[in-house]
Design a protein around this motif. Structure first.
Motif, mmCIF file in Angstrom:
data_model
loop_
_atom_site.group_PDB
_atom_site.id
_atom_site.type_symbol
_atom_site.label_atom_id
_atom_site.label_comp_id
_atom_site.label_asym_id
_atom_site.label_seq_id
_atom_site.Cartn_x
_atom_site.Cartn_y
_atom_site.Cartn_z
ATOM 1 N N GLY A 9 -1.294 -13.176 -6.732
ATOM 2 C CA GLY A 9 -0.269 -13.776 -5.824
ATOM 3 C C GLY A 9 -0.981 -14.073 -4.521
ATOM 4 O O GLY A 9 -0.756 -15.407 -4.102
ATOM 5 N N ASP A 10 -2.049 -13.509 -4.091
ATOM 6 C CA ASP A 10 -2.970 -13.732 -2.807
ATOM 7 C C ASP A 10 -1.959 -14.011 -1.750
ATOM 8 O O ASP A 10 -2.251 -14.804 -0.745
ATOM 9 C CB ASP A 10 -3.630 -15.129 -3.245
ATOM 10 C CG ASP A 10 -4.648 -14.935 -4.237
ATOM 11 O OD1 ASP A 10 -4.948 -13.651 -4.633
ATOM 12 O OD2 ASP A 10 -5.232 -15.567 -4.754
ATOM 13 N N THR A 11 -0.638 -13.394 -1.460
ATOM 14 C CA THR A 11 -0.162 -13.526 -0.106
ATOM 15 C C THR A 11 -0.519 -12.735 0.979
ATOM 16 O O THR A 11 0.044 -12.940 2.045
ATOM 17 C CB THR A 11 1.344 -13.500 -0.584
ATOM 18 O OG1 THR A 11 1.891 -12.135 -0.949
ATOM 19 C CG2 THR A 11 1.924 -14.437 -1.476
ATOM 20 N N ALA A 12 -0.726 -11.467 0.455
ATOM 21 C CA ALA A 12 -1.022 -10.407 1.421
ATOM 22 C C ALA A 12 0.173 -10.055 2.311
ATOM 23 O O ALA A 12 0.101 -9.940 3.503
ATOM 24 C CB ALA A 12 -2.250 -10.759 2.131
ATOM 25 N N GLN A 13 1.290 -10.203 1.714
ATOM 26 C CA GLN A 13 2.280 -9.781 2.531
ATOM 27 C C GLN A 13 3.168 -8.892 2.303
ATOM 28 O O GLN A 13 4.029 -8.164 2.917
ATOM 29 C CB GLN A 13 3.523 -11.112 2.378
ATOM 30 C CG GLN A 13 3.063 -12.278 3.047
ATOM 31 C CD GLN A 13 4.015 -13.649 2.539
ATOM 32 O OE1 GLN A 13 5.280 -13.470 2.338
ATOM 33 N NE2 GLN A 13 3.482 -14.745 2.946
ATOM 34 N N VAL A 14 2.985 -8.155 0.917
ATOM 35 C CA VAL A 14 3.834 -7.044 0.630
ATOM 36 C C VAL A 14 3.678 -5.854 1.514
ATOM 37 O O VAL A 14 4.649 -5.063 1.704
ATOM 38 C CB VAL A 14 3.649 -6.920 -0.940
ATOM 39 C CG1 VAL A 14 4.361 -5.397 -1.564
ATOM 40 C CG2 VAL A 14 4.103 -7.980 -1.843
ATOM 41 N N GLY A 15 2.451 -5.445 1.449
ATOM 42 C CA GLY A 15 2.203 -4.317 2.459
ATOM 43 C C GLY A 15 2.775 -4.301 3.891
ATOM 44 O O GLY A 15 3.490 -3.356 4.046
ATOM 45 N N PRO A 16 2.848 -5.250 4.809
ATOM 46 C CA PRO A 16 3.290 -5.420 6.021
ATOM 47 C C PRO A 16 4.938 -5.514 5.851
ATOM 48 O O PRO A 16 5.632 -4.829 6.755
ATOM 49 C CB PRO A 16 2.814 -6.758 6.551
ATOM 50 C CG PRO A 16 1.398 -7.020 5.787
ATOM 51 C CD PRO A 16 1.655 -6.403 4.591
ATOM 52 N N GLU A 17 5.249 -6.109 4.931
ATOM 53 C CA GLU A 17 6.881 -6.076 4.503
ATOM 54 C C GLU A 17 7.432 -4.897 4.151
ATOM 55 O O GLU A 17 8.620 -4.507 4.594
ATOM 56 C CB GLU A 17 7.260 -7.106 3.462
ATOM 57 C CG GLU A 17 6.999 -8.638 4.198
ATOM 58 C CD GLU A 17 7.701 -9.849 3.200
ATOM 59 O OE1 GLU A 17 8.166 -9.436 2.028
ATOM 60 O OE2 GLU A 17 7.443 -10.903 3.340
ATOM 61 N N ILE A 18 6.725 -3.812 3.461
ATOM 62 C CA ILE A 18 7.186 -2.500 3.219
ATOM 63 C C ILE A 18 7.225 -1.966 4.402
ATOM 64 O O ILE A 18 8.311 -1.241 4.481
ATOM 65 C CB ILE A 18 6.077 -1.934 2.241
ATOM 66 C CG1 ILE A 18 6.130 -2.522 0.812
ATOM 67 C CG2 ILE A 18 6.403 -0.547 2.237
ATOM 68 C CD1 ILE A 18 5.150 -2.174 -0.140
ATOM 69 N N ALA A 19 6.230 -2.004 5.087
ATOM 70 C CA ALA A 19 6.240 -1.147 6.431
ATOM 71 C C ALA A 19 7.449 -1.562 7.320
ATOM 72 O O ALA A 19 8.014 -0.857 8.051
ATOM 73 C CB ALA A 19 4.850 -1.415 7.362
ATOM 74 N N GLU A 20 7.893 -3.057 7.308
ATOM 75 C CA GLU A 20 8.891 -3.374 8.036
ATOM 76 C C GLU A 20 10.189 -2.858 7.407
ATOM 77 O O GLU A 20 11.400 -2.435 8.352
ATOM 78 C CB GLU A 20 9.151 -4.953 8.173
ATOM 79 C CG GLU A 20 7.934 -5.466 8.923
ATOM 80 C CD GLU A 20 8.047 -5.174 10.462
ATOM 81 O OE1 GLU A 20 9.236 -5.398 10.956
ATOM 82 O OE2 GLU A 20 7.147 -4.944 11.036
ATOM 83 N N PHE A 21 10.508 -3.093 6.423
ATOM 84 C CA PHE A 21 11.500 -2.002 5.674
ATOM 85 C C PHE A 21 11.762 -0.951 6.133
ATOM 86 O O PHE A 21 12.863 -0.177 6.217
ATOM 87 C CB PHE A 21 11.632 -2.492 4.173
ATOM 88 C CG PHE A 21 12.133 -3.850 3.671
ATOM 89 C CD1 PHE A 21 13.385 -4.327 4.103
ATOM 90 C CD2 PHE A 21 11.317 -4.548 2.753
ATOM 91 C CE1 PHE A 21 13.726 -5.758 3.970
ATOM 92 C CE2 PHE A 21 11.466 -5.767 2.705
ATOM 93 C CZ PHE A 21 12.710 -6.353 2.904
ATOM 94 N N LEU A 22 10.649 -0.118 5.861
ATOM 95 C CA LEU A 22 10.560 1.545 6.487
ATOM 96 C C LEU A 22 10.549 1.721 8.080
ATOM 97 O O LEU A 22 10.572 2.713 8.265
ATOM 98 C CB LEU A 22 9.450 1.914 5.928
ATOM 99 C CG LEU A 22 9.445 2.102 4.289
ATOM 100 C CD1 LEU A 22 7.899 2.715 3.922
ATOM 101 C CD2 LEU A 22 10.473 2.760 3.670
#
Length: 262
Positions: A123-136
């Motif tokens: 995917g190469d987006t590097a977005q999932v980690g930061p978005e998990i943190a935002e949801f939590l």
């Protein structure tokens, strides 16, 4: 210290077909492996456990065969694992993937630290980690290249920015996304393979999560859709020129003009 690591199974080859209707990769029957960046995340978690004590839990979202990478994490030294698998999770973009994993983390408990790889190779987006943190609703740090100190209620990190290297002290609980080479990932141990061969890998589906709204998961929960995706065309055409330096430079100039590069 209670550490969760988010990992993903990715294709082990670039020769992957694409579903023309949905725009997602056809993963069935394709050799797969753990996302390389996630190996660094698992290694970082295990080293922190060895240094400070605690427990490492790995979790992933994917088809049932993704349990293989959880088993691999066990062989590296992880203590627990969980797989969130449901056809209703399929086709998720980064937002729906992040939401599913955030709900999965809530299902499993309240970790002191969540570690992700910097990005995935499919995917190469590097977005999932930061978005998990935002949801939590917890702080996060991306592009982590070094873990400098683990304090009682915070962690000191070195992060690689485009033009600088910054040191940050982040309160726990938090999420970090680690870059490659933070540590050298250890090889799976055959001894641990034997010791963990019967260790449970729980499977969870949508009905096991607190939020059952199907419109937040999979394709339904994905505001971004791939309009078109295709493998790159390969071109092996080539010419061999011979001549003096002056002749070759003139011919190269004419060729670049012909191709409208100049």
């Amino acid at each position: 210290m209670d550490i969760f690591v988010c990992i993903k199974q990715v294709p082990g080859t670039s020769e992957v077909e694409v579903d023309e209707k949905t725009g997602v990769l056809k993963r069935d029957g394709v050799d797969s492996k753990m996302n390389p960046y996630d190996l660094y995340a698992v290694e970082a978690a295990i080293r922190m456990k060895e240094d400070k004590g605690g427990e490492v839990t790995v979790l992933s979202m994917g088809p049932p065969q993704a349990a293989e990478i959880i088993r691999e994490s066990y062989m590296m030294g992880a203590d627990k694992g969980a797989l969130f698998t449901d056809r209703k999770f399929a086709g998720a973009d980064v937002l729906a993937t992040s939401y599913t994993l955030a709900q999965g983390i809530k299902k499993l408990g309240n970790p002191d630290l969540i570690i992700c790889g910097k990005m995935t190779t499919d995917g190469d987006t590097a977005q999932v980690g930061p978005e998990i943190a935002e949801f939590l609703n917890i702080p996060h740090v991306a592009n982590v290249k070094k873990i400098l100190e683990i304090k009682e209620d915070s962690i000191v990190l070195e992060m690689d920015m485009p033009h600088t290297v910054e040191v940050v002290d982040v309160k726990l609980p938090c999420l970090i996304a680690v870059d490659k080479d933070i540590y050298q990932p250890r090889l799976p141990s055959f001894k641990r393979k034997l010791a963990t061969k019967d260790r449970e890998i729980p499977f969870y589906s949508l009905k096991d999560l607190d939020d059952h709204d199907e419109m937040k998961y999979g394709l339904n929960g994905s505001p971004t859709q791939v309009k078109k995706i295709f493998p790159p065309k390969t071109n092996t055409d080539h010419e061999i020129w011979e001549g003096t330096g002056g002749e070759l430079s003139e011919r190269l100039f004419d060729k670049l003009k012909e191709l409208k590069f100049i």
